[in-house]
Scaffold this active site. Structure first.
Site, PDB file in Angstrom:
ATOM      1  N   TRP A 157       0.698  -1.120   0.029  1.00  0.00           N
ATOM      2  CA  TRP A 157       0.044  -0.044   0.148  1.00  0.00           C
ATOM      3  C   TRP A 157       0.801   1.197  -0.062  1.00  0.00           C
ATOM      4  CZ3 TRP A 157       2.061   1.808   4.104  1.00  0.00           C
ATOM      5  CH2 TRP A 157       2.304   1.458   5.478  1.00  0.00           C
ATOM      6  N   SER A 213       5.664  -7.594   2.931  1.00  0.00           N
ATOM      7  CA  SER A 213       6.595  -7.930   4.191  1.00  0.00           C
ATOM      8  C   SER A 213       7.192  -9.165   4.093  1.00  0.00           C
ATOM      9  CB  SER A 213       5.595  -7.725   5.297  1.00  0.00           C
ATOM     10  OG  SER A 213       4.615  -8.885   5.158  1.00  0.00           O
ATOM     11  N   GLU A 223      10.155  -8.814  -3.595  1.00  0.00           N
ATOM     12  CA  GLU A 223      10.616  -7.513  -3.115  1.00  0.00           C
ATOM     13  C   GLU A 223      10.128  -7.249  -1.914  1.00  0.00           C
ATOM     14  OE1 GLU A 223      12.647  -5.659  -4.999  1.00  0.00           O
ATOM     15  OE2 GLU A 223      12.307  -6.703  -6.911  1.00  0.00           O
ATOM     16  N   GLU A 252      12.331  -3.383  10.643  1.00  0.00           N
ATOM     17  CA  GLU A 252      11.960  -2.371   9.961  1.00  0.00           C
ATOM     18  C   GLU A 252      10.715  -1.894  10.733  1.00  0.00           C
ATOM     19  OE1 GLU A 252       9.625  -3.828   6.475  1.00  0.00           O
ATOM     20  OE2 GLU A 252      10.958  -2.448   5.077  1.00  0.00           O
TER      21      GLU A 252
END
Ligand code: NAD
Length: 483
Positions: free
Chosen positions: A151, A229, A250, A383
């Protein structure tokens, strides 16, 4: 705003009729509902893509390229409206959403060119040591591609997948993020407007387990390209192993920015601030670990704090706003929980650490900076995906490289120094898919994108992005005497 699925060139309600609410992160209100697709809808979409594949793969590259360029032209023509929808749903400042739409158009234009080039470059012959043989290598599209996107850059990540997939001759089932589906659905309308053959592009909105997961296991999907993720990425890879299917991933990052004592401090400040506060830090490429040479640390920090304080949080649709809210309540809560953890660990909070003052609603988090963060802290290693920067100093080039590489991730890095040789040495030593030198985060569609280590598998953009949707057929001909 659209609320149906785009399957086989038609806008259809979902088989089970479910709906998902979509929010505006500035007002925190539900602004729309989209269709909640289910595995039954995935079956229909994959069937449509499978039916469209034989004709699409036979269509010449130059004709496929014309469709892609027509899509690019439509995106440019509608950029203001598309940027507004993106900003409304994602919360990014309108100016950032406009940059996104330029990137989207550039992707479709670029892969439009590469599709046309494929007509010339599809076959190549290879010299073999036996003159009785002629070896020809042909690049062929993989088939139906299942594309799953997050998103944070709606339509941009999508275009990095859809454009090369269509250029290669694959047909597509796209699963947008349930958080930001509004602008993604417009791609279906654009496909319609340019007359893309039915079934070449299909869009199924819905939740990950209901739409994403069945795409990764569907027997008629040949390729899965996933951005998101690490947790879900691992599941996607495990599911796709059952085919097995070709997979590109990715994933996340915890990228370093290394600032040496001889750096131009204006450039360094710009790189640091853009690298963590653009898009409210919701970037896989966020340079969220700042490594600064001891002697300039106080001066750099002073400048970074001043620049961060100058950012204007507010209504993303206002031209004065330079910092939007986080895109979802879940992301807002997650970032706040990391900040609370940093405080509980007793980390040195140099800036921010909560909501910006004066804003009653919206999932806003003020630019936040923790100093002297230990390498063992989760804030240094994990992260966060928000406007939270963690800083440490280093004493030598070797220490900077060691700290930079001390991460499970390896997506990007930034190096700031006036010393050209040092910058090359450090860039060569850093384990990352992209290293910026004295540069903010510029991305050219002609170059590669993707990560080392846990940041992913495969590359997007450039010719590598096209290769991700092609496979090689070797034709080995034993030469026969003329009949
Ligand atoms: P996410 O993994 O939660 O979701 C990504 C997509 O996967 C969504 O469309 C979601 O619905 C879908 N999904 C969820 N469960 C699934 C399942 N079981 N099977 C298949 N699909 C499923 O990620 P997110 O929160 O949307 O995005 C943030 C993450 O994306 C961050 O980690 C960020 O670093 C990463 N990201 C990476 C890049 C890159 O280029 N490397 C770019 C942007 C974002």
């Amino acid at each position: 705003m659209r609320d149906r699925l785009y399957i086989g060139g038609e806008w259809r309600p979902p088989v089970k009729g479910g709906k998902i609410p979509v929010f505006n992160p500035y007002s925190e209100q539900v602004i729309h509902h989209v269709a909640a697709g289910t595995p039954e809808d995935v079956d229909l979409a994959v069937a449509a893509a499978k039916a469209a594949f034989p004709a699409w793969r036979q269509t010449s590259g130059s004709v496929r390229g014309m469709f892609l360029k027509a899509i690019a032209a439509k995106v440019r023509a509608r950029k203001d409206e598309l940027a507004r929808l993106s900003s409304l749903n994602n919360g990014k400042p309108l100016a950032e959403a406009l940059i996104d739409m330029q990137d989207v158009a550039s992707s479709f234009d670029y892969y439009g060119e590469l599709a046309a080039d494929l007509d010339r470059e599809r076959d190549c012959t290879v010299e073999v040591p036996d003159s009785a043989y002629r070896a020809t290598m042909r690049r062929e599209p993989l088939g139906v591609a299942g594309l799953i996107v997050p998103w944070n850059f709606p339509l941009v990540t999508t275009s990095w997948k859809v454009a090369p997939a269509l250029a290669a001759g694959c047909t597509v089932v796209l699963k947008p993020s349930e958080v930001t589906p509004i602008v993604e659905l417009e791609l279906g309308a654009i496909a319609d407007e340019v007359g893309l053959p039915r079934g070449v592009l299909n869009l199924v909105t819905g939740l990950g387990p209901d739409v994403g997961a069945p795409l990764t296991t569907h027997k008629d999907v040949a390729k899965v390209s996933f951005t998101g993720s690490n947790g879900v990425g691992s599941r996607v890879m495990a599911a796709a192993s059952q085919g097995p299917k070709a997979v590109s991933l990715e994933l996340g990052g915890k990228s370093p920015i290394v600032v040496f004592a001889d750096a131009d401090l204006d450039i360094a400040t710009n790189c640091v601030v853009n690298g963590i506060f653009f898009n409210a830090g919701q970037m896989c490429s966020a340079t969220s670990r700042l490594l600064v040479e001891e002697s300039i640390a106080p001066r750099l920090i002073e400048r970074v704090i001043a620049a961060a304080k100058a950012l204007k949080p507010g209504d993303p649709l206002s031209s004065a706003t330079t910092l939007g809210p986080l895109t979802s309540k879940a992301q807002y809560d997650k970032v706040l929980s990391y900040i609370a953890r940093g405080k509980a660990e007793g980390l040195s909070l140099l800036l921010g650490g909560g909501r910006p003052e004066g804003l009653e609603t919206g999932w806003f988090i003020a630019p936040t900076l923790f100093g002297d963060v230990p390498v063992s802290s989760p804030l240094w290693r994990e992260e966060i995906f928000g406007p939270v920067l963690c800083m440490r100093t280093f004493a030598s080039e070797a220490e900077a490289i060691e700290l930079a590489n001390d991460s499970d991730f390896g997506l990007v890095a930034t190096v700031v120094t006036r010393d050209r040789e040092k910058s090359e040495r450090v860039a060569d030593a850093i384990e990352a898919g992209l290293v910026w030198i004295n540069s903010p985060q510029v991305i050219f569609v002609e170059t590669s994108w993707g990560g080392f280590k846990a940041s992913g598998i495969g590359r997007e953009l450039g010719p590598w992005g096209l290769d991700a949707y092609l496979e090689v057929k070797h034709k080995a001909r034993r030469l026969m005497p003329a009949a």
